[in-house]
Design an enzyme around this catalytic site. Structure first.
Site, PDB file in Angstrom:
ATOM      1  N   TYR A 129     -13.813  -3.608  10.302  1.00  0.00           N
ATOM      2  CA  TYR A 129     -12.526  -2.849  10.324  1.00  0.00           C
ATOM      3  C   TYR A 129     -11.807  -2.890  11.754  1.00  0.00           C
ATOM      4  O   TYR A 129     -10.624  -3.375  11.876  1.00  0.00           O
ATOM      5  CB  TYR A 129     -12.542  -1.397   9.843  1.00  0.00           C
ATOM      6  N   ASP A 178      -1.951  -7.233  -5.784  1.00  0.00           N
ATOM      7  CA  ASP A 178      -2.800  -7.328  -4.565  1.00  0.00           C
ATOM      8  C   ASP A 178      -2.544  -8.286  -3.739  1.00  0.00           C
ATOM      9  O   ASP A 178      -2.264  -9.279  -3.783  1.00  0.00           O
ATOM     10  CB  ASP A 178      -4.394  -7.936  -5.345  1.00  0.00           C
ATOM     11  N   GLN A 232     -17.683   1.080  12.220  1.00  0.00           N
ATOM     12  CA  GLN A 232     -16.666   0.157  11.504  1.00  0.00           C
ATOM     13  C   GLN A 232     -16.458  -1.145  12.274  1.00  0.00           C
ATOM     14  O   GLN A 232     -15.337  -1.194  12.531  1.00  0.00           O
ATOM     15  CB  GLN A 232     -15.407   1.112  11.091  1.00  0.00           C
ATOM     16  N   GLY A 262       0.951  -1.106   0.081  1.00  0.00           N
ATOM     17  CA  GLY A 262       0.088  -0.138   0.326  1.00  0.00           C
ATOM     18  C   GLY A 262       0.691   1.164  -0.140  1.00  0.00           C
ATOM     19  O   GLY A 262       0.490   2.327   0.532  1.00  0.00           O
ATOM     20  N   ALA A 313     -12.179  -4.973  14.255  1.00  0.00           N
ATOM     21  CA  ALA A 313     -11.896  -6.462  14.439  1.00  0.00           C
ATOM     22  C   ALA A 313     -10.495  -6.841  13.894  1.00  0.00           C
ATOM     23  O   ALA A 313      -9.736  -7.385  14.429  1.00  0.00           O
ATOM     24  CB  ALA A 313     -12.847  -7.411  13.951  1.00  0.00           C
TER      25      ALA A 313
HETATM   26  N1  NAD Z   1      -6.241   7.120   7.325  1.00  0.00           N
HETATM   27  C1  NAD Z   1      -6.508   6.829   8.490  1.00  0.00           C
HETATM   28  O1  NAD Z   1      -6.999   7.600   9.269  1.00  0.00           O
HETATM   29  C2  NAD Z   1      -5.676   5.690   9.344  1.00  0.00           C
HETATM   30  C3  NAD Z   1      -5.721   5.391  10.659  1.00  0.00           C
HETATM   31  C4  NAD Z   1      -5.376   4.463  11.336  1.00  0.00           C
HETATM   32  C5  NAD Z   1      -4.885   3.373  10.332  1.00  0.00           C
HETATM   33  N2  NAD Z   1      -4.920   3.445   9.200  1.00  0.00           N
HETATM   34  C6  NAD Z   1      -4.194   2.119   8.191  1.00  0.00           C
HETATM   35  O2  NAD Z   1      -3.097   2.662   7.498  1.00  0.00           O
HETATM   36  C7  NAD Z   1      -2.897   1.857   6.327  1.00  0.00           C
HETATM   37  C8  NAD Z   1      -2.842   2.742   5.309  1.00  0.00           C
HETATM   38  O3  NAD Z   1      -4.122   3.537   5.175  1.00  0.00           O
HETATM   39  P1  NAD Z   1      -4.167   5.019   4.299  1.00  0.00           P
HETATM   40  O4  NAD Z   1      -4.998   5.792   5.204  1.00  0.00           O
HETATM   41  O5  NAD Z   1      -2.882   5.402   4.113  1.00  0.00           O
HETATM   42  O6  NAD Z   1      -5.127   4.575   3.077  1.00  0.00           O
HETATM   43  P2  NAD Z   1      -5.230   5.066   1.558  1.00  0.00           P
HETATM   44  O7  NAD Z   1      -6.210   4.467   1.179  1.00  0.00           O
HETATM   45  O8  NAD Z   1      -4.698   6.280   1.462  1.00  0.00           O
HETATM   46  O9  NAD Z   1      -3.902   4.022   1.019  1.00  0.00           O
HETATM   47  C9  NAD Z   1      -3.978   2.651   0.987  1.00  0.00           C
HETATM   48  C10 NAD Z   1      -3.121   2.084   0.038  1.00  0.00           C
HETATM   49  O10 NAD Z   1      -3.322   0.747  -0.054  1.00  0.00           O
HETATM   50  C11 NAD Z   1      -3.558   0.300  -1.443  1.00  0.00           C
HETATM   51  N3  NAD Z   1      -4.206  -1.006  -1.484  1.00  0.00           N
HETATM   52  C12 NAD Z   1      -5.371  -1.250  -0.968  1.00  0.00           C
HETATM   53  N4  NAD Z   1      -5.734  -2.449  -0.982  1.00  0.00           N
HETATM   54  C13 NAD Z   1      -4.871  -3.056  -1.513  1.00  0.00           C
HETATM   55  C14 NAD Z   1      -4.619  -4.465  -1.803  1.00  0.00           C
HETATM   56  N5  NAD Z   1      -5.453  -5.360  -2.057  1.00  0.00           N
HETATM   57  N6  NAD Z   1      -3.443  -4.897  -2.332  1.00  0.00           N
HETATM   58  C15 NAD Z   1      -2.277  -3.963  -2.631  1.00  0.00           C
HETATM   59  N7  NAD Z   1      -2.449  -2.524  -1.966  1.00  0.00           N
HETATM   60  C16 NAD Z   1      -3.681  -2.301  -1.584  1.00  0.00           C
HETATM   61  C17 NAD Z   1      -4.133   1.343  -2.101  1.00  0.00           C
HETATM   62  O11 NAD Z   1      -4.272   1.348  -3.571  1.00  0.00           O
HETATM   63  C18 NAD Z   1      -3.441   2.639  -1.472  1.00  0.00           C
HETATM   64  O12 NAD Z   1      -2.590   2.991  -2.349  1.00  0.00           O
HETATM   65  C19 NAD Z   1      -4.074   1.058   6.229  1.00  0.00           C
HETATM   66  O13 NAD Z   1      -3.740  -0.159   7.089  1.00  0.00           O
HETATM   67  C20 NAD Z   1      -5.392   1.839   7.467  1.00  0.00           C
HETATM   68  O14 NAD Z   1      -6.093   0.856   7.950  1.00  0.00           O
HETATM   69  C21 NAD Z   1      -5.474   4.395   8.454  1.00  0.00           C
HETATM   70  C1  LIG Z   2     -13.729   5.242   6.915  1.00  0.00           C
HETATM   71  C2  LIG Z   2     -12.732   5.567   8.034  1.00  0.00           C
HETATM   72  C3  LIG Z   2     -11.412   5.243   8.136  1.00  0.00           C
HETATM   73  C4  LIG Z   2     -10.619   5.303   9.429  1.00  0.00           C
HETATM   74  C5  LIG Z   2      -9.671   4.631   9.689  1.00  0.00           C
HETATM   75  C6  LIG Z   2      -9.077   4.669  10.758  1.00  0.00           C
HETATM   76  O1  LIG Z   2      -8.273   3.630  11.038  1.00  0.00           O
HETATM   77  C7  LIG Z   2      -9.898   4.481  11.955  1.00  0.00           C
HETATM   78  C8  LIG Z   2      -9.836   5.258  13.286  1.00  0.00           C
HETATM   79  C9  LIG Z   2     -10.920   5.198  14.029  1.00  0.00           C
HETATM   80  C10 LIG Z   2     -10.942   5.481  15.331  1.00  0.00           C
HETATM   81  C11 LIG Z   2      -9.994   6.346  15.680  1.00  0.00           C
HETATM   82  C12 LIG Z   2     -10.207   6.197  17.143  1.00  0.00           C
HETATM   83  C13 LIG Z   2     -10.205   7.267  17.968  1.00  0.00           C
HETATM   84  C14 LIG Z   2      -9.754   8.460  17.627  1.00  0.00           C
HETATM   85  C15 LIG Z   2      -8.510   8.911  17.823  1.00  0.00           C
HETATM   86  C16 LIG Z   2      -7.813   9.125  18.880  1.00  0.00           C
HETATM   87  C17 LIG Z   2      -7.975   9.378  20.095  1.00  0.00           C
HETATM   88  C18 LIG Z   2      -7.060   9.916  20.803  1.00  0.00           C
HETATM   89  C19 LIG Z   2      -7.350  10.288  22.334  1.00  0.00           C
HETATM   90  C20 LIG Z   2      -6.368  11.227  22.868  1.00  0.00           C
HETATM   91  O2  LIG Z   2      -6.435  12.389  22.522  1.00  0.00           O
HETATM   92  O3  LIG Z   2      -5.460  10.824  23.647  1.00  0.00           O
END
Ligand code: NAD
Ligand SMILES: CCCCC[C@H](O)/C=C/C=C\C/C=C\C/C=C\CCCC(=O)O
Length: 262
Positions: free
Chosen positions: A151, A64, A148, A12, A153
């Site tokens: 997600y 993928d 979510q 990714g 889990a």
């Molecule tokens: N953005 C947030 O708020 C957030 C918060 C916490 C954790 N995360 C985690 O961080 C990681 C990156 O997320 P992001 O926010 O940068 O997302 P993003 O959508 O900006 O980037 C994800 C990348 O993964 C690639 N991807 C998706 N499915 C794929 C597959 N099957 N095979 C190969 N590549 C694939 C996409 O093409 C994309 O380039 C994820 O695991 C996400 O769950 C994101």
């Molecule tokens: C479509 C939504 C994709 C969301 C991706 C991301 O991984 C989701 C995060 C969900 C919840 C995050 C949880 C809590 C909020 C963040 C911080 C709390 C910190 C508390 C503090 O300020 O210490």
């Protein structure tokens, strides 16, 4: 651990958090394979990075991560191109509550697969020199939302798997591979924008306003701060089985667990 001469594979890696991690690795002298599903974004990213860091330091592999054979080939191609592997970041993730089975495949099954492949290429058990694995979870594993469930889990699963395998890989097996987990709060990427989409959130889209209120309350991080956290987990050799949290209020910090009792 100095990054000069080291080789990293980031899933990714073409955009968002993964791309920020790739940029930090290149800035610090590593060579990087960015592995991503998205051909056009991957090619564009590789072209930008070539301009910034020179042509021989980065490759794009379209893959993928849920295709086990292709993921295995991606690891093999990286080693064939750069001669070794030292750092693996299992970062690819999606948030699709409608196709929740796919979410489990990408966010958990592929992280497990990527960890096992990384061990094959880096563990002393296989005659390799050791290395470090970072698996990307989320603060959703600590502060879950009704928006979510699957997600959440998967992100719990990533922490449980990584902590358990860290003990085996480095402490009991002495494989010379450290395995750490990184849990960002909300980060400004494409993924976060899917919060409003019925085609990904399904029936849970009805909670989108509460979710957006949470984002306003806790703030949204820049991907570059998450990349700083990654760098720390790579270079600080004392970290194994660690669970790093990154939030707006506390920045980079670690989750603490009760010691295991007999
Ligand atoms: N953005 C947030 O708020 C957030 C918060 C916490 C954790 N995360 C985690 O961080 C990681 C990156 O997320 P992001 O926010 O940068 O997302 P993003 O959508 O900006 O980037 C994800 C990348 O993964 C690639 N991807 C998706 N499915 C794929 C597959 N099957 N095979 C190969 N590549 C694939 C996409 O093409 C994309 O380039 C994820 O695991 C996400 O769950 C994101
Ligand atoms: C479509 C939504 C994709 C969301 C991706 C991301 O991984 C989701 C995060 C969900 C919840 C995050 C949880 C809590 C909020 C963040 C911080 C709390 C910190 C508390 C503090 O300020 O210490």
């Amino acid at each position: 651990m100095s990054l000069h001469g080291k080789v990293a594979l980031v899933t990714g890696g073409a955009q968002g958090i993964g791309r920020a991690g790739v940029e930090h690795l290149l800035e610090n002298g590593a060579k990087v394979a960015l592995v991503d599903l998205n051909q056009s974004v991957g090619e564009e990213c590789k072209s930008d990075l070539d301009g910034q860091f020179g042509e021989d330091n980065c490759i794009f592999i379209q893959c993928d991560v849920t295709d086990a054979r292709k993921l295995r080939d991606a690891f093999q191609n990286t080693v064939e191109k750069f001669g070794r592997l030292d750092i693996v970041i299992n970062n690819a993730g999606i948030n699709n509550e409608k196709n929740w089975e796919k979410t489990i495949e990408v966010n958990l099954t592929s992280v497990i697969q990527g960890t096992y492949l990384a061990l094959e290429h880096m563990s002393k058990e296989y005659g390799k020199e050791g290395g470090v694995i970072i698996n990307i979870s989320s603060m959703a594993a600590f502060l879950h939302s009704p928006h979510q469930p699957v997600y959440t889990a998967t992100k719990h699963g990533v922490i449980g798997f990584s902590r358990a395998i860290a003990q085996d890989a480095s402490e009991q097996g002495n494989y010379g591979v450290r395995i750490n987990t990184l849990c960002p709060a909300f980060v400004d990427t494409q993924l976060l924008r899917t919060v409003e989409h019925e085609e990904t959130m399904g029936k849970f889209v009805k909670y989108k306003d509460e979710f957006k209120q949470r984002m306003d309350k806790y703030g949204v991080l820049k991907p570059s701060l998450i990349a700083e956290g990654m760098l720390r987990m790579i270079t600080d050799e004392s970290l194994n089985g660690a669970v790093m949290k990154i939030t707006c209020s506390k920045g980079i910090h670690f989750h603490t667990y009760e010691p295991l009792s007999a």
